[in-house]
Design a protein around this motif. Structure first.
Motif, PDB file in Angstrom:
ATOM      1  N   LEU A  31       0.834  -1.206   0.000  1.00 35.00           N
ATOM      2  CA  LEU A  31       0.000   0.000   0.000  1.00 35.00           C
ATOM      3  C   LEU A  31       0.866   1.252   0.000  1.00 35.00           C
ATOM      4  CD1 LEU A  31      -2.758   1.416   0.279  1.00 35.00           C
ATOM      5  CD2 LEU A  31      -2.581   1.064   2.767  1.00 35.00           C
ATOM      6  N   GLY A  39      -0.539   4.273  -0.988  1.00 32.70           N
ATOM      7  CA  GLY A  39      -1.445   5.401  -0.787  1.00 32.70           C
ATOM      8  C   GLY A  39      -1.879   6.003  -2.109  1.00 32.70           C
ATOM      9  N   VAL A  53      -4.706   1.885  -3.421  1.00 37.34           N
ATOM     10  CA  VAL A  53      -5.900   2.198  -2.631  1.00 37.34           C
ATOM     11  C   VAL A  53      -7.093   1.405  -3.158  1.00 37.34           C
ATOM     12  CG1 VAL A  53      -7.587   4.025  -2.105  1.00 37.34           C
ATOM     13  CG2 VAL A  53      -5.131   4.455  -1.828  1.00 37.34           C
ATOM     14  N   THR A  80      -6.689  -2.207  -2.153  1.00 37.61           N
ATOM     15  CA  THR A  80      -6.997  -2.398  -0.730  1.00 37.61           C
ATOM     16  C   THR A  80      -8.499  -2.431  -0.491  1.00 37.61           C
ATOM     17  OG1 THR A  80      -4.921  -1.301  -0.123  1.00 37.61           O
ATOM     18  CG2 THR A  80      -6.610  -1.468   1.582  1.00 37.61           C
ATOM     19  N   HIS A 111       3.168  -0.413   4.262  1.00 39.19           N
ATOM     20  CA  HIS A 111       3.514   0.867   3.622  1.00 39.19           C
ATOM     21  C   HIS A 111       4.961   1.214   3.935  1.00 39.19           C
ATOM     22  CE1 HIS A 111       3.154   5.008   2.153  1.00 39.19           C
ATOM     23  NE2 HIS A 111       3.825   5.356   3.246  1.00 39.19           N
ATOM     24  N   CYS A 136      -2.392   6.304   4.809  1.00 39.21           N
ATOM     25  CA  CYS A 136      -2.505   4.838   4.819  1.00 39.21           C
ATOM     26  C   CYS A 136      -2.949   4.336   6.196  1.00 39.21           C
ATOM     27  CB  CYS A 136      -1.164   4.204   4.432  1.00 39.21           C
ATOM     28  SG  CYS A 136      -0.697   4.471   2.710  1.00 39.21           S
ATOM     29  N   CYS A 194      -6.441   2.204   6.597  1.00 38.61           N
ATOM     30  CA  CYS A 194      -6.464   0.848   7.148  1.00 38.61           C
ATOM     31  C   CYS A 194      -7.257   0.780   8.454  1.00 38.61           C
ATOM     32  CB  CYS A 194      -5.042   0.339   7.352  1.00 38.61           C
ATOM     33  SG  CYS A 194      -4.187   0.003   5.796  1.00 38.61           S
ATOM     34  N   TYR A 249      -7.155   9.689  -2.493  1.00 38.05           N
ATOM     35  CA  TYR A 249      -5.889   8.963  -2.501  1.00 38.05           C
ATOM     36  C   TYR A 249      -4.751   9.969  -2.582  1.00 38.05           C
ATOM     37  CZ  TYR A 249      -6.811   9.714  -7.498  1.00 38.05           C
ATOM     38  OH  TYR A 249      -7.121  10.273  -8.702  1.00 38.05           O
TER      39      TYR A 249
END
Length: 346
Positions: A50, A52, A57, A60, A78, A94, A98, A206
């Motif tokens: 990830l 970002g 994104v 995820t 990350h 991030c 999450c 994002y």
């Protein structure tokens, strides 16, 4: 330590609603791709790379939606490269993402990552190796069996063109596969525009890396100049390049099948190579592939190149010497029709 505070979120301007695919259709296409290539199985433990950015994104969000259906456990990782002043904002974003999606997140700074091998000197390769090393560490920590990367169709085309410019082999031109080792790429057939359209429609922000616009990097020059030029010549160019990549992958799969079959006939159980039979093969190309397979089978740390493979073949063909220093720490010894890789002190 990153504080939980409101991150600086950025996104591109919204596109007209009429140009956007339905979110469910995109999810179904990703599911169909994953199913076709058996990328995800019940019980999998998956680490998501990830950054970002929009691609990771979306990945995820999609895996968060599908985790119950696929019966998988997901984590995210990350890496803050520290190459931009605002990189800490990406890490904060991030963290919040999450937290919202109930995904455990590991954050690390690149200065704390130690690489086990040298890079080719490019910043892109350094970043790739730093991320891979970090992702592997997170994978081990959480006992995960897969690492999901957010490469998409545009990345595939760019990778192909980079390797074409650099004179890659058939295997190199076959570009990225849906799965390679623990790495899976669920978005590999999704164009970048559709990723951004989906995020805009779902009103998901994002992070944007401004260096992606810079022409200091070959990949960016290809993205910003070469691919648009191809499209101006023929709007079907991207689709045609992807078709060519798929055909190259089929050809490479066939070559690999032949290579492995031939290697099994030439190698001893302890991976010594029957070099006399190797040199009798009618194809120099096949000889190089078998030598490459031999080096890999012996788990040697090396940077593959045609120059290295040709050096080995020349030594195997020579009649005046039975010992050759290959590279620091390793040598090749010939005896009784077989070549053996040994530590240099032997």
């Amino acid at each position: 330590m990153y504080k939980e505070e409101k991150p600086l979120l950025k996104s591109e301007a919204s596109l007209p609603k009429t140009s956007m695919p339905k979110p469910t259709s995109l999810i179904n296409r990703i599911k169909n791709f994953c199913n076709a290539h058996t990328l995800i199985k019940p019980g999998d433990r998956i680490v998501i790379g990830l950054s970002g950015g929009p691609d990771s994104v979306l990945l995820t969000h999609i895996l968060a939606q599908l985790r119950s259906e696929y019966q998988v456990t997901i984590f995210a990782a990350h890496l803050d490269h520290g190459w931009r002043a605002e990189s800490a904002d990406d890490a904060t974003y991030c963290l919040q993402l999450c937290k919202t999606l109930s995904i455990p997140l590991e954050i690390e700074h690149a200065r704390n990552i130690k690489l086990n091998k040298t890079t080719n000197g490019s910043k892109e390769d350094l970043g790739r190796q730093l991320r891979r090393t970090f992702f592997t560490g997170v994978q081990k920590k959480h006992k995960a069996n897969k690492i999901a990367l957010a490469h998409h169709a545009d990345d595939q085309i760019e990778t192909f063109l980079i390797r074409l410019i650099r004179g890659a082999t058939v295997s190199g031109l076959a570009a990225m596969r849906p799965q390679y080792g623990p790495y899976i790429r669920p978005l590999l057939e999704i164009p970048k525009k559709e990723i951004e359209d989906w995020l805009h429609q779902e009103q998901i922000n994002y992070c944007v890396d401004p260096t992606n616009k810079s022409d200091d990097y070959l990949r960016n020059r290809i993205r910003n100049t070469l691919i648009p030029t191809f499209s101006s010549i023929d709007t079907r160019s991207s689709t045609a390049i992807l078709k060519a990549i798929y055909q190259l992958q089929e050809a490479d799969d066939l070559l690999e099948t032949v290579t492995q079959s031939t290697y099994r006939q030439l190698a001893s159980p302890n991976n010594n190579l029957g070099y006399l039979k190797l040199l009798a093969l009618p194809s120099r190309y096949l000889q190089r592939r078998i030598v490459l397979t031999w080096l890999i089978a012996n788990q040697l740390p090396f940077q593959p190149s045609k120059k290295l493979l040709e050096e080995i073949l020349r030594f195997l063909s020579a009649t005046k010497s039975n010992h050759h220093a290959l590279f620091p720490g390793w040598s090749i010894v010939k005896a009784h029709g077989y070549a053996k890789l040994v530590p240099a002190q032997e």
